[in-house]
Scaffold this active site. Structure first.
Site, mmCIF file in Angstrom:
data_model
loop_
_atom_site.group_PDB
_atom_site.id
_atom_site.type_symbol
_atom_site.label_atom_id
_atom_site.label_comp_id
_atom_site.label_asym_id
_atom_site.label_seq_id
_atom_site.Cartn_x
_atom_site.Cartn_y
_atom_site.Cartn_z
ATOM 1 N N ASP A 244 10.577 -5.016 8.562
ATOM 2 C CA ASP A 244 9.606 -4.761 9.632
ATOM 3 C C ASP A 244 9.461 -6.091 10.373
ATOM 4 O O ASP A 244 10.388 -6.913 10.334
ATOM 5 C CB ASP A 244 8.290 -4.256 9.014
ATOM 6 C CG ASP A 244 7.317 -3.736 10.059
ATOM 7 O OD1 ASP A 244 7.593 -2.704 10.663
ATOM 8 O OD2 ASP A 244 6.271 -4.376 10.298
ATOM 9 N N VAL B 48 0.850 -1.185 0.000
ATOM 10 C CA VAL B 48 0.000 0.000 0.000
ATOM 11 C C VAL B 48 0.885 1.234 0.000
ATOM 12 O O VAL B 48 1.811 1.343 0.809
ATOM 13 C CB VAL B 48 -0.921 0.021 1.248
ATOM 14 C CG1 VAL B 48 -1.691 1.335 1.316
ATOM 15 C CG2 VAL B 48 -1.887 -1.149 1.232
ATOM 16 N N ALA C 137 4.347 4.145 3.002
ATOM 17 C CA ALA C 137 3.933 2.881 2.392
ATOM 18 C C ALA C 137 4.078 1.766 3.416
ATOM 19 O O ALA C 137 4.694 1.955 4.469
ATOM 20 C CB ALA C 137 4.785 2.568 1.174
ATOM 21 N N LYS C 138 3.536 0.639 3.139
ATOM 22 C CA LYS C 138 3.771 -0.554 3.951
ATOM 23 C C LYS C 138 3.408 -1.773 3.124
ATOM 24 O O LYS C 138 2.617 -1.667 2.176
ATOM 25 C CB LYS C 138 2.899 -0.519 5.219
ATOM 26 C CG LYS C 138 3.473 -1.308 6.370
ATOM 27 C CD LYS C 138 4.583 -0.549 7.076
ATOM 28 C CE LYS C 138 5.152 -1.305 8.249
ATOM 29 N NZ LYS C 138 6.040 -0.435 9.043
ATOM 30 N N GLY C 139 3.982 -2.906 3.487
ATOM 31 C CA GLY C 139 3.665 -4.140 2.780
ATOM 32 C C GLY C 139 3.484 -5.261 3.775
ATOM 33 O O GLY C 139 3.949 -5.181 4.921
#
Ligand code: NAD
Length: 425
Positions: free
Chosen positions: A155, A69, A114-116
């Site tokens: 992360d 995202v 953002a992050k995944g």
């Protein structure tokens, strides 16, 4: 009347994206944010869901789901970690991407958020399965990522090796080596000195500044740290270098206490052999619940979200809480602590040292010119000190706590970028 960020009562407790929207609504009301800017931030720019068939070691094929995202790109390329966890959801990834937008703006580094996430249980995957899954994901999102577009980082349950696989897959697909596509890589392929220690070091710098606002010196201050992983153990080491006494620490199994200060180097050595610090023989033992309520000057939660709640907030004796973890204090507990006059340095400021040194890593990769650890640490201290001063000034001016002040600073910065760029076409 609830203050801007106290949305726990009116929003579903277990949906992080709803929680993020609640925080945004609160700040928007406080600063009279233009409705179209609110709407822009209340939507993610891009949310991609991919399904990935992966050949398992036993010859079977298992299909995994993953997300990337990009919440906002108005201040620069998207930046944010990738987590592997069996409970990852798209709404969680959207919320984490939103918080990355905010965090990057608080420390004024030129990124959006953002992050995944990949829905998987890494404990159940072999190294080969993990590599094939990671490379498949990197291929699936390769149209989305790149040093000018979106730069993943480690992360929860992802590490430098996983970043190396992503960098290699992206580079193979494009035909040349692109170190700047990820940060948190091993140093020998373009990682940065000081990245591993950065979040903990930043937490200690934020603590130093917070104590200064109370007219207190970090030298001789008694610090308690929950969580002795990357963030907690590196924060502990920096606290000792600054002259503080770390009197209690813990991991998932339990805690340790020594009123004269723990020997942090010895504890790090003890842990290196895969042992839990809770089994360390040269200190008193206590539970995680007792640790949070220990008499001390500073409490530094560096483990999980939701550790300080309405049930224990009244028993916490620290004057200052510095959030090394993401989301360790529930909104209800936050309100109780504020009423008691406890100074809480929020996660979006306190743990921003990690993304700050990720930014340094990206700059070094783009320039193909690398800095030494002293350069990295000095620049990190400068950015954390400046961000703290800016947030503190807003909290004084607006008479709000540091969390709301940090949100105000971030959303004002993002709004300014949006206003000056305008709407295309
Ligand atoms: P880590 O896995 O290295 O360490 C986590 C530590 O917390 C371990 O010592 C673990 O035993 C302990 N722990 C787990 N459950 C616990 C419990 N119930 N009680 C007490 N301790 C418990 O993780 P990390 O990278 O240090 O991250 C910690 C927190 O900081 C997370 O919230 C993460 O999102 C946040 N954070 C990390 C970074 C980073 O650069 N690593 C950056 C920003 C925020």
């Amino acid at each position: 009347m609830p203050t801007a960020l106290d949305k726990e009562e009116i929003l579903p407790k277990n949906n992080p994206w709803q929680q993020a929207l609640g925080q945004l609504q609160g700040v928007a009301q406080k600063i009279n944010l233009e409705p179209w800017i609110y709407d822009r931030l209340a939507h993610c720019k891009r949310s991609v869901t991919v399904s990935m068939p992966v050949r398992m070691d036993d010859g079977s094929i298992q299909t995994f789901e993953g997300y990337r995202v990009q919440h906002n790109l108005d201040r620069g390329p998207a930046k944010g970690g990738l987590r592997f966890h069996h409970e990852v959801t798209l709404d969680e990834v959207k919320a984490l991407a939103f918080w990355m937008t905010i965090k990057c703006a608080v420390v004024n580094i030129p990124y959006g958020g953002a992050k995944g996430g990949i829905v998987c249980d890494p404990k159940k995957l072999s190294r080969g399965e993990m590599e094939r899954l990671t490379r498949k994901f990197a291929s699936e999102i390769s149209f989305l990522i790149g040093p000018d577009k979106d730069i993943p980082a480690p992360d929860v349950n992802t590490d430098p090796q996983i970043m190396a696989w992503i960098m290699d897959t992206y580079s193979m697909n494009i035909g040349y080596t692109v170190p700047g596509v990820v940060t948190g890589k091993p140093i020998n392929i373009g990682g940065s000195e000081g990245r591993r220690e950065a979040t903990g070091r930043g937490v200690a710098v934020a603590t130093f500044e917070a104590l200064k606002t109370l007219g207190r010196d970090i030298k001789g201050s008694r610090v308690v740290i929950q969580g002795f992983g990357n963030v907690g153990s590196n924060a502990a080491r920096t606290f000792i270098q600054m002259g503080a006494e770390v009197i209690a620490v813990s991991d998932w199994k339990g805690g340790l206490y020594d009123k004269n200060g723990l020997d942090i180097d010895d504890l790090r050595l003890y842990k290196k052999d895969g042992r839990s610090i809770a089994d360390y023989p040269r200190a008193e033992h206590l539970s995680n619940a007792q640790l949070l309520e220990c008499p001390c000057d500073v409490l530094v939660p560096c483990a999980l979200q939701g550790q300080i709640t309405k049930d224990n907030a009244q028993s916490i004796k620290a004057e200052v809480i510095v959030e090394g973890a993401n989301g360790p204090t529930t909104p209800e507990a936050d309100r109780l602590l504020r009423e008691r006059g406890v100074l809480v340095v929020p996660d979006i400021l306190a743990n921003a040292g990690g993304v700050t040194v990720s930014y340094f890593e990206w700059v070094q990769d783009l320039q193909a010119f690398f800095w030494n650890a002293d350069d990295v640490n000095r620049k990190l201290t400068d950015i954390m000190t400046r961000a703290f001063a800016e947030v503190y000034a807003i909290s004084r001016r607006e008479q709000v706590d540091l969390r709301l002040a940090a949100y105000i600073l971030a959303i004002e910065r993002i709004s300014k970028a949006l206003l000056v760029r305008g709407i295309y076409p």
